[in-house]
Write an enzyme that holds these catalytic residues in place. Structure first.
Site, mmCIF file in Angstrom:
data_model
loop_
_atom_site.group_PDB
_atom_site.id
_atom_site.type_symbol
_atom_site.label_atom_id
_atom_site.label_comp_id
_atom_site.label_asym_id
_atom_site.label_seq_id
_atom_site.Cartn_x
_atom_site.Cartn_y
_atom_site.Cartn_z
ATOM 1 N N CYS A 62 1.120 -1.124 0.119
ATOM 2 C CA CYS A 62 0.117 -0.135 -0.043
ATOM 3 C C CYS A 62 0.540 1.458 -0.210
ATOM 4 O O CYS A 62 1.548 1.253 0.961
ATOM 5 C CB CYS A 62 -0.620 0.257 1.699
ATOM 6 S SG CYS A 62 -1.565 1.719 1.477
ATOM 7 N N HIS A 85 -2.266 -4.903 -10.757
ATOM 8 C CA HIS A 85 -2.977 -4.323 -11.110
ATOM 9 C C HIS A 85 -3.503 -4.349 -12.513
ATOM 10 O O HIS A 85 -2.839 -5.260 -13.090
ATOM 11 C CB HIS A 85 -2.745 -2.983 -10.711
ATOM 12 C CG HIS A 85 -2.506 -2.271 -9.346
ATOM 13 N ND1 HIS A 85 -3.297 -1.332 -8.862
ATOM 14 C CD2 HIS A 85 -1.451 -2.572 -7.918
ATOM 15 C CE1 HIS A 85 -2.853 -1.241 -7.881
ATOM 16 N NE2 HIS A 85 -1.953 -2.052 -7.046
ATOM 17 N N GLU A 107 -9.917 -0.522 -5.334
ATOM 18 C CA GLU A 107 -9.170 -0.987 -4.722
ATOM 19 C C GLU A 107 -9.935 -2.622 -4.156
ATOM 20 O O GLU A 107 -10.782 -2.163 -3.600
ATOM 21 C CB GLU A 107 -9.068 -0.499 -3.296
ATOM 22 C CG GLU A 107 -7.221 -0.439 -2.360
ATOM 23 C CD GLU A 107 -6.298 -0.204 -1.662
ATOM 24 O OE1 GLU A 107 -5.965 0.005 -1.584
ATOM 25 O OE2 GLU A 107 -6.746 1.083 -1.999
ATOM 26 N N CYS A 149 -5.045 5.787 -4.608
ATOM 27 C CA CYS A 149 -4.833 4.216 -3.550
ATOM 28 C C CYS A 149 -2.599 4.262 -4.778
ATOM 29 O O CYS A 149 -2.714 4.532 -6.280
ATOM 30 C CB CYS A 149 -4.940 3.060 -4.971
ATOM 31 S SG CYS A 149 -4.584 1.674 -5.120
ATOM 32 N N GLY A 209 -1.684 1.983 -6.886
ATOM 33 C CA GLY A 209 -2.780 2.111 -8.500
ATOM 34 C C GLY A 209 -2.165 3.087 -9.509
ATOM 35 O O GLY A 209 -1.901 3.430 -10.725
#
Length: 268
Positions: free
Chosen positions: A73, A150, A199, A208, A211
Site C-alpha cells: 500500500c 493491478h 481497490e 491508491c 494504483g
C-alpha cells in the site's frame, strides 16, 4: 492498559496504524475488519500493523477493510515513513521499500514493476500490455504487479466510467486468482493522468499509491506520457518517476490526523 493507535491518511486514503514493535498485538482478519468498520469500529480503508523485522527497520502488515491481508500500500507506506521520521527500510509482503520523509509527506522507492502474466498473477497466459479481454466498455487493459496486482484501462474520461459497478466484477473475475485492483485513467495534460481506483478488498478509494504507480508505469510503457508523471486522484496528486529496468519512485503527502487509545479485545 489501553492500546494506542494513530489515525492517518494519504490523500484521503485513510489508515489505523498500530505500532506493535514493543507490545505485540494479535491481529486476525475478523478483528481487522471490525476495527475498519466505519459505523461500529474506528473506521479506515486499511489497518496497518508495525512489527519488529530481522531484515529491515520495521515490518509493515496491511489489512484491507474486508480483513484480507495484502502485499503493498503506497499511501500507507508514506504515512509510516512520516511516523518513523528518518530514512528507513520497510519490510512488506510485497518486498523491501526504502522511504525518506519529506516536508508534509514522503518519498517511497518501490521495486521494479513486474509484467509477466504468471507473476501478476493471471489464470492464463496473455499479453499484459494489451489484454484481449473486456468488461463492457473497459477493454484492452494492461496488467502490472507493483508489489500487488493491478489492471489499468485508459479511457477518454475516467469520471464517466461506472467503476462502482465494474470494479467489483473485474476484481473478482476468475482471470485474477488473487483478485485485482482496478484502475481507470485518462490523459489530463502533458505527462498528467486523471485516475480513479477500485481497490481490492476496499472499494472506491480517494487515493491508491500503488494504483498510481502501476498506472504511470503502464502509461509510460504505452508511450502516452514520459517520466515524471503527475497522477491526480480524487484525494490529490502523486508524482511518479520510472524508467525501464529501474525501481518506481513515488512522492506525495501524508497526514497525521489524531492519536487514540482503545482495547483491541473489544473488536473480537
Amino acid at each position: 492498559m489501553a492500546d494506542r493507535f494513530t489515525k492517518m491518511h494519504g490523500l484521503g486514503n485513510d489508515f489505523v496504524v498500530i505500532d506493535a514493535r514493543e507490545r505485540p498485538v494479535e491481529m486476525t482478519p475478523a478483528r481487522a475488519h471490525a476495527i475498519a468498520d466505519r459505523s461500529f469500529g474506528i473506521g479506515c480503508d486499511q489497518l496497518i500493523l508495525l512489527e519488529p523485522s530481522t531484515s529491515a527497520d520495521v515490518k509493515m502488515r496491511i489489512f484491507n477493510a474486508d480483513g484480507s491481508e495484502v502485499e503493498a500500500c503506497g499511501n500507507a507506506t508514506r504515512c509510516v515513513a512520516t511516523l518513523l521520521g528518518e530514512p528507513s527500510v520497510i519490510e512488506t509482503l510485497g518486498g523491501m521499500l526504502r522511504v525518506t520523509p519529506a516536508d508534509g509527506g514522503a518519498e517511497v522507492v518501490l521495486g521494479e514493476p513486474v509484467f509477466d502474466w504468471e507473476h501478476i498473477p493471471l489464470a492464463m497466459p496473455m499479453d499484459t500490455r494489451d489484454m484481449p479481454v473486456a468488461w463492457d466498455e473497459l477493454e484492452h487493459g494492461a496488467a502490472v504487479n507493483v508489489g500487488n496486482p493491478h489492471i489499468i484501462f485508459f479511457v477518454p474520461e475516467a469520471d464517466a466510467i461506472a467503476l462502482d459497478e465494474l470494479g467489483p466484477r473485474i476484481e473478482t473475475d476468475p482471470l485474477f486468482p488473487e483478485r485485482v485492483n482496478v484502475n481507470v485513467a485518462s490523459l489530463d495534460g502533458e505527462n498528467q493522468l486523471q485516475l480513479r481506483v477500485w481497490e481490492r478488498g476496499v472499494g472506491l478509494t480517494q487515493a491508491c499509491g500503488t494504483g498510481a504507480c502501476a498506472t504511470a508505469v503502464a502509461a509510460i510503457r504505452a508511450g502516452l506520457v514520459k517520466s515524471p508523471v503527475t497522477v491526480s486522484l480524487p484525494g490529490g496528486d502523486l508524482i511518479i518517476r520510472w524508467a525501464p529496468g529501474e525501481p518506481i519512485v513515488m512522492s506525495g503527502a501524508a497526514t497525521r490526523v489524531y492519536d487514540g487509545e482503545t482495547d483491541w479485545t473489544r473488536f473480537g
